[in-house]
Structures are given as structure tokens and as C-alpha cells.
Scaffold this motif. Structure first.
Motif, PDB file in Angstrom:
ATOM      1  N   SER A 441       0.834  -1.199   0.000  1.00  0.00           N
ATOM      2  CA  SER A 441       0.000   0.000   0.000  1.00  0.00           C
ATOM      3  C   SER A 441       0.866   1.244   0.000  1.00  0.00           C
ATOM      4  N   GLY A 445       0.488   1.542  -3.788  1.00  0.00           N
ATOM      5  CA  GLY A 445      -0.914   1.921  -3.771  1.00  0.00           C
ATOM      6  C   GLY A 445      -1.868   0.770  -3.997  1.00  0.00           C
ATOM      7  N   ARG A 447      -3.503  -3.012  -2.101  1.00  0.00           N
ATOM      8  CA  ARG A 447      -3.613  -3.747  -0.847  1.00  0.00           C
ATOM      9  C   ARG A 447      -4.412  -5.029  -1.060  1.00  0.00           C
ATOM     10  N   SER A 470      -6.314  -1.723  -6.234  1.00  0.00           N
ATOM     11  CA  SER A 470      -5.462  -0.557  -6.438  1.00  0.00           C
ATOM     12  C   SER A 470      -6.224   0.718  -6.108  1.00  0.00           C
ATOM     13  N   GLU A 471      -5.495   1.713  -5.588  1.00  0.00           N
ATOM     14  CA  GLU A 471      -6.106   3.011  -5.303  1.00  0.00           C
ATOM     15  C   GLU A 471      -6.631   3.677  -6.569  1.00  0.00           C
ATOM     16  N   THR A 472      -5.982   3.402  -7.682  1.00  0.00           N
ATOM     17  CA  THR A 472      -6.329   4.092  -8.927  1.00  0.00           C
ATOM     18  C   THR A 472      -7.084   3.223  -9.922  1.00  0.00           C
ATOM     19  N   ARG A 746       6.606   6.049  -0.961  1.00  0.00           N
ATOM     20  CA  ARG A 746       5.842   5.890  -2.197  1.00  0.00           C
ATOM     21  C   ARG A 746       6.657   6.332  -3.417  1.00  0.00           C
TER      22      ARG A 746
END
Length: 808
Positions: A441, A445, A447, A470-472, A746
Motif C-alpha cells: 500500500s 498503492g 492492498r 489498487s487506489e487508482t 511511495r
């Protein structure tokens, strides 16, 4: 051409070593050198790491993070959580709607075969420019269709407990393998690809990935002798088939010349009495010459003459085994000659980073020179221990002394440190999985989110499913984790890509809609056999990577339902290593399956996994998750530092062995097997005498017969050593050796993801390295670049050794 599609799970030599008994593997773990923070001494170091442990969970993910730990750590929680998989309609293995029962494998294979034949016909009849423009995509889809059956069936036949399903998977695998042999003689496919390349190469009509796939396919056709006269081509197919038969026979039936040795039990002094008792009948010990008991005897029996006899027998393979090996090597050399290559290694290395056997051997020789001083120091250490033990001033180190005196030295050192079982109390499996999710994460990005399995989805009730989010990009992969030991399960850790990333185009979805099936609820679902896909876009849907991770971690039994599975530090490193392969498959989200994830050059594929071993030893990473399973107290890092120092005591000896085996792999896959006097034993012993510091194997032994990796890694066994050097450099330059939070930043993760992981095999790995390391000298590769990497290995090892000595 399509021979390359037969899958091989990523089972590296380091993973296999970690499966040895703890007493054997203790001095072989690979990890980053321990470090302290700037301005701190060792006395305050552990306290500082403990103080840095904080709640690292993003608020919106707290529930998933907590559940992630519980499904691996709490059998009671898992029992309740997994109830949904025990009732309802069978959805099929991996949610593949065909695979709800054994006969579904035949339907799956037949349906796939029909699609494959239609694509072959489409490629062979292409005549207009627009049709030729699609040839690379069509051939990649053809590859994907074959892999859909082969990859999955190969995994199932080796893993599933139901013999009926095993047999059905084996038959499906065989059906597709037979079709591949047909494709290997279909010259029209190669000719049509050549036309497409002439029309569109360098015009900008193909994107970068498409161009790379075209080059890969062209090279594969050339290696398959598709352009040879018909008689030679038929001979090529025949030789390939013979190799595919003799290779597994060599691996599966390797055997020692003597299976057992017999000694009076009185001569086994020093060995574990309980083990001796189990092997004793009427006062005589019957000792198997290979396996755990023989290894234990070499480490512990005081009588040198007994150790000598065991060593000789354990290093002598049967004449039949050696004969099979030499037949395999001879046929490979003949195959290379038929394909107009100077050797099998030259043929294999053409599309690898090293390119040529000369580059590989140069790299190995440089490593050998640098490593020799470390081995010499270790030999002196062993000689000193022997001198004290046998009360002599001038002892000679024999081959059967090495393991014995290493074991004594390590046992003495370990007695001064804390028990390793205490260290494992900080590494419950659930906490480690939490840590991996938290690390990814921060870096990438993404998890892990636990996902209830549906009826029939997994091959064993112990298998956990994780969705990778994914966050995106939302849902990007499915990860099946089969991590617990059980009877009959292979002990070898491995990463399997059951289905690769690939763009499923709108035309494929329309094709599925034109032939509706009651098995599927939508054309998009049908286009991927019911398995995971992304939401639709303007171009189609993404076929999500579906991955299986296999490990063999011990459970604590039903009588200790409150106690989680606790991992040794070496097992933590193993899990991090395998997850490195998985993250490559997950983030290598390409539109073409031929270059997805780990489908890259073999000598580049271990980089992400070896790199992850550095993360496993980093204080900031460990502070994300390493707490005591009962008290929740954070891990004192000094314990890890002591463990790493102990593991490095005989690192030089282990490296020498790996260098020699890599050199042996190159020699065996040169033109030597074509010589009528070729003798695998002589070649091995000569290499030991020329490049080794440790005592060589005595005459009469033939250990090469136990070197099973010669089949799977033919010509590329050096890859792990090569990627060890690359991983060290990336760890230093990209992640700053973990200093000042470099391992959890990151910006650093995005750099590695953006320049390496996301490309899978769709970009020249030398370009990836040049960009991520910001070093233009690497661009294009070649012998100079290989030499440069060799120099890094020398610098990296020296830094690691000196750093460890000064800091501990």
C-alpha cells in the motif's frame, strides 16, 4: 514456437534451500545486511525500532486489514468466515464455469481448441493490410488460449487432491500439448508474421508492447526451426519430444548408487539419539544415503570415517541417472545444432539479458574471483575448529568435514543468542500477510482484501482468496494463498500464474455473444471462462491476473486453536520472496499475455523476488507488522540483526557452490556433449578443482546426477546470482538501502513500479534497469553491461560484509 508456453512455476534454489531442516538452512538465508540508524549505537537500536511501531492502517481499510490477519491467524475465525464456500451451486475451480466436475476439463479444452483453430485459420488467410495489422494480437490470443488450459491444468494435476480431477486435468493438458506440436510444424504462421512485420515494423502502427511481442514471436519461430527443410523440421519436433520425455525421467527417477548404508549404532555418536533409534534394528543403523537422516549424520556424527562413507554415498548418483542426464544434454546439443546455434546455451541465452554464454561465464568468473577471499577465510575458520576438536596443529579439511564443523561453529554461536523460536513469536502468518499488504500500500498503492470463496472455487478448504485492489485502478488481480502444510502436499514454495493479464477486446466479447452459453451470465464473463475481469472500458475488459502462492508452513493442530502459525525468519523471507513474483504478475498489467508479469527474460524474472528479501530484513518494514502474537509488543530488531549475522557466517561457501553449479550448467549446455568422450563427472570435478576453494568431491562420486535444475533451468541457472547483484543495486540506489524510510516511501515504489514492474516483459530489461537506476551505461546491454553488473556484485558484497562487521 509454442513450446515456450509450457509453464514453469517459479521455484528458485533459495526457496528450496529454505525447505531444508532449520539446522541445515540456518547458515544459508539471504537477506540485506542489518543496519542501524544514523547516530545510534546497537544498545539503543532495538528500543528505537520498537518506538517507531505505529498504527499504519488507512482508516478506510481497517476492517479489511484486521480481517486479513484473522483469516490466517485464527482457525475459529476462518471456520466461520469460510462457511459461504460450503453450500450453494458449484461455481467451478477459480470460478472457471467449465470446471465444476472432472468432465468439465474436456469441455474446457475442446471449446478452447475450437477457438484456437479459428484464430489459426484467420491468421493463415490474412491478405489485406488491416488483417496483417491484427496478426500479432491474434497470435498472442492464440498463445493465451493455449496457456489458459495448460497453465491451469498443469497446476491442478499437481495440486488437486481428487484423483479424478487430476486425471481430467492431465488429459486436458495432453490435448493442448499435442495441438502445440501441430502448430510447431505449421510454417504458414511464421510466414504470415514475417509479412506483418515487414508491413508495420517501425511505422508506429504497433504500440511498444505489440512490437515487443512481434519480436518475441519471431525469435520463437526461429528457435522452433520453422524455417528449416521439412526433414530437419520433423527431426526438430522429434528431438523436442524426446527431450520432454527424458528430462522429467531424469528429475523424477534420479537415484543414488547405494540407497542405504549400515553401521553399528555405537558408531553414530553425536547424532540425535531419537533419530538413531528410529533407524536401528538389532543394533544396526540402516541409513538412507539421501535425504534428511544422511544430512543430519554429516552434520553431527563424530566418527570421521562414518562421515566419509556417508558423504561418498550421498554424492554418488546411479549409473542410470548419469546416463539419463548425458542423454538429455546430448539431445539438447543436437537440437541446438539443428537450429543452427553453436550450443544449447547460445540458443537459450539469445533472448536473455546475458545474450551469450561468454557473457555469463565472464560474469561468473568475476564473482568467483571476488568470492574466493571470503571462502578462504571460512576455510581457515573450519580448520581452526577441526584443530581444536581433534587436538592437532596442522589439520586437513576433507569434503566430509565441511558440514560437521560448520554445524559446530553455528551451534556455538547460536547458543550465545536468543532462541530462534522466540523470534518466530513475532511472525504469525496473519501478521506477515498484514505487513505485506501494508508495505505494498505504501510503495505501490495496492492492498489485499480478503474475499469469501464460493463453492468449488478452491482445491482445498485451507485456501484463502485475496483480491488485490489498487487506489487508482480498482480490482487488479486475484491471489489464492495455499500456505499451510498438509499430508501429501509438496514442501516446495512456488508462484503459479494461472491466468495472465491481457486485454480482452470488444470483438472477442462480441464473438462470445454470438455463441451464448447457459454457463455464463454475460458475454464478458464468457470471454474469460467466468474468471476475474475488470469493469468494461472503451476497448474491452482486462483479463485479471489469477495467481496461486504455495508454501508449506506448519500449523499448530486443532488442540491449539488459539495459537496461530508462527514463522521462522527464513520462512518470512520465503514468503516475501514468493510475493515478489506475485507483485510482478499483479503490476505487470500488459495488454498482451506473452509479456505479462513474470513472462520476461529468465535472468530478469528473479529481480523483484530477490529484492523483496531485502525488505524482509528492513527495520521500517518489520515495524509495520512484527509484534508478539500474545502481548502485541513490537519486535526488538537486535534479534533480527543477530540472526542475520549468524546466517552470513558461511555465505561465501554457499556462493561458491552456486557459482560452480552455474558454471557447470554452462559447460553442460555448451558443445561438449557432442564429443564422443563427453563425461559429466570429469567436467564437474575439473570445475571444482579450477574454480573452487573448498575441498572438491573425491574420485568415484558423481553428484551431478542429483542436479535436477539442469532440466528446468538449462543454460540459465546463473540467473539467481545475476539477479542477486541487480537486486542489491536496486535496493541501494532506488530504495536507499532502507535509510531514512527509503523502504516504505511511495516515491521510491512508484519509480520501481513505473520503470520495471509495470512493463512485465514488454520492454528490454536493460532499458528498464538503465531508467530505474539512472545509469545510461546499461542501455542496450552487451558484454560491457554484464561486466559492469559484475563489478557491482564485487562492490555490493564487500559493502555488505564490512558493514555487518562494523555494525554488530
Amino acid at each position: 514456437m509454442f513450446k515456450r508456453l509450457i509453464p514453469r512455476p517459479w521455484v528458485c534454489t533459495r526457496c528450496l534451500q529454505r525447505q531444508l531442516p532449520r539446522q541445515i538452512r540456518g547458515n544459508h538465508a539471504q537477506a540485506a545486511a542489518p543496519r542501524v540508524l544514523e547516530g545510534q549505537d546497537n544498545a539503543s537500536f532495538a528500543v528505537t525500532i520498537a518506538q517507531r511501531h505505529v498504527n499504519t492502517i488507512a482508516p478506510g481499510a481497517q476492517h479489511d486489514d484486521r480481517t486479513l490477519r484473522q483469516i490466517f491467524d485464527s482457525p475459529a475465525f476462518w471456520k466461520e468466515y469460510s462457511q459461504s464456500s460450503k453450500s450453494g451451486r458449484n461455481t467451478g475451480l477459480f470460478q472457471n464455469r467449465y470446471l465444476t466436475e472432472p468432465k468439465g476439463f474436456e469441455q474446457f479444452a475442446n471449446t478452447t481448441l475450437e477457438k484456437a483453430k479459428r484464430i489459426v485459420k484467420k491468421v493463415l488467410t490474412a491478405s489485406a493490410p488491416e488483417q496483417y495489422k491484427q496478426v500479432v494480437r491474434d497470435l498472442d490470443r492464440l498463445s493465451d488460449l493455449l496457456c489458459r488450459v495448460i497453465d491451469l491444468s498443469d497446476f491442478v494435476r499437481a495440486t488437486h487432491p481428487d484423483p479424478r480431477i487430476q486425471q481430467a486435468a492431465t488429459q486436458a493438458y495432453a490435448m493442448m500439448f499435442e495441438y502445440m506440436n501441430v502448430l510447431n510444424t505449421t510454417t504458414g504462421l511464421a510466414k504470415q508474421l514475417d509479412v506483418a512485420i515487414r508491413l508495420f515494423e517501425g511505422t508506429g502502427a504497433w504500440e511498444e508492447q505489440e512490437q515487443m511481442v512481434a519480436e518475441i514471436l519471431k525469435k520463437d519461430f526461429a528457435k522452433s526451426a520453422i524455417d528449416l527443410p521439412r526433414g530437419d523440421r520433423e527431426r526438430f519436433v522429434s528431438l523436442s519430444q524426446e527431450i520432454s520425455e527424458v528430462g522429467p525421467e531424469f528429475v523424477d527417477y534420479m537415484a543414488p548408487e547405494k540407497e542405504y548404508l549400515t553401521f553399528p549404532s555405537s558408531r553414530m555418536k553425536g547424532m540425535d539419539p531419537l533419530l538413531v533409534r528410529r533407524l536401528t534394528q538389532w543394533g544396526q543403523v540402516s541409513l538412507p544415503t539421501t535425504g534428511g537422516p544422511a544430512s543430519a549424520a554429516l552434520r553431527s556424527v563424530e566418527d570421521e570415517s562414518v562421515r566419509q562413507e556417508i558423504f561418498m554415498a550421498s554424492r554418488t548418483s546411479s549409473k542410470t541417472t548419469v546416463s539419463r542426464l548425458e542423454e538429455l544434454l546430448r539431445k539438447r546439443a543436437q537440437l541446438a545444432t539443428l537450429s543452427r546455434f553453436g550450443s544449447y546455451a547460445a540458443m537459450t541465452l539469445e533472448d536473455k539479458m546475458a545474450k551469450t554464454p561468454e557473457s555469463v561465464n565472464g560474469f561468473l568468473q568475476e564473482l568467483s574471483k571476488d568470492n574466493s577471499s571470503f571462502v578462504q577465510s571460512e576455510v581457515l575458520h573450519l580448520l581452526k575448529a577441526k584443530a581444536i576438536h581433534i587436538s592437532t596443529a596442522d589439520p586437513t579439511l576433507k569434503p566430509w568435514d565441511k558440514e560437521y564443523y560448520m554445524s559446530r561453529i553455528l551451534a556455538s554461536a547460536q547458543s550465545r543468542t536468543r532462541n530462534s523460536d522466540f523470534l518466530s513469536s513475532y511472525f504469525s502468518l496473519g501478521r506477515v500477510m498484514q505487513g505485506l499488504s501494508r508495505l505494498f500500500s505504501r510503495l505501490y498503492g495496492i492492498r489485499f482484501i480478503p474475499h469469501e470463496t464460493l463453492p468449488g472455487e478452491t482445491w482445498n478448504p485451507d485456501v484463502r482468496r485475496l483480491d488485490v485492489v489498487s487506489e487508482t485502478d480498482g480490482h487488479v488481480a486475484v491471489l489464492y494463498c495455499d500456505l499451510f502444510s498438509r499430508p501429501g502436499k509438496s514442501p516446495n514454495p512456488a508462484h503459479f500464474t494461472l491466468r495472465c493479464s491481457r486485454l480482452i477486446s470488444n470483438s472477442e466479447i462480441e464473438e462470445a455473444a454470438a455463441s451464448p452459453s447457459q454457463l455464463f451470465t454475460s458475454p464478458s464473463e464468457a470471454a474469460n471462462d467466468g474468471m476475474a475481469i475488470s469493469p468494461a472500458t472503451a476497448e474491452g475488459v482486462m483479463q485479471l491476473p489469477t495467481i496461486a502462492l504455495i508454501c508449506d508452513f506448519a500449523t499448530n493442530g486443532s488442540q491449539h486453536l488459539h495459537k496461530p502459525s508462527l514463522l521462522s525468519f527464513s520462512e518470512v523471507a520465503t514468503l516475501f520472496h514468493e510475493m515478489g513474483h506475485a507483485i510482478h504478475s499483479i503490476l505487470g498489467r500488459t495488454n498482451f499475455q506473452n509479456v505479462s508479469g513474470t513472462r520476461c527474460a529468465t535472468d530478469f524474472a528473479e529481480l523483484p523476488s530477490v529484492l523483496m528479501e531485502h525488505f524482509a530484513a528492513d527495520p521500517d518494514v518489520l515495524s509495520l507488522f512484527a509484534t508478539h502474537y500474545e502481548t502485541d509488543q513490537p519486535l526488538p530488531y537486535r534479534m533480527v540483526a543477530e540472526k542475520l549475522a549468524l546466517d552470513k557466517k558461511f555465505e561465501g561457501s554457499d556462493t561458491e557452490n552456486q557459482i560452480l553449479l552455474s558454471m557447470l550448467d554452462q559447460a553442460y549446455h555448451s558443445s561438449l556433449p557432442l564429443d564422443s568422450n563427453f563425461d559429466t563427472t570429469k567436467v564437474y570435478h575439473d570445475l571444482q578443482h579450477k574454480h573452487g576453494i573448498l575441498p572438491p568431491d573425491p574420485p568415484g562420486t558423481s553428484w551431478q546426477g542429483f542436479f535436477g535444475h539442469l532440466f528446468g533451468y538449462g543454460g540459465t541457472y546463473y540467473s539467481y546470482l545475476f539477479d542477486r547483484v541487480l537486486a542489491k543495486r536496486v535496493w541501494q540506489e532506488v530504495f536507499r538501502s532502507g535509510m531514512k524510510g527509503g523502504a516504505v516511501t511511495r516515491e521510491n515504489g512508484e519509480l520501481f513500479k513505473g520503470e520495471v514492474l509495470r512493463f512485465g516483459g514488454s520492454r528490454d530489461p536493460w532499458t528498464c534497469l538503465s531508467n530505474v537506476l539512472r545509469d545510461e551505461r546499461l542501455e542496450g546491454g552487451g558484454e560491457k553491461a554484464m561486466g559492469l553488473v559484475g563489478s557491482w556484485g564485487i562492490e555490493g558484497r564487500r559493502e555488505g560484509r564490512e558493514g555487518t562487521q562494523s555494525k554488530l
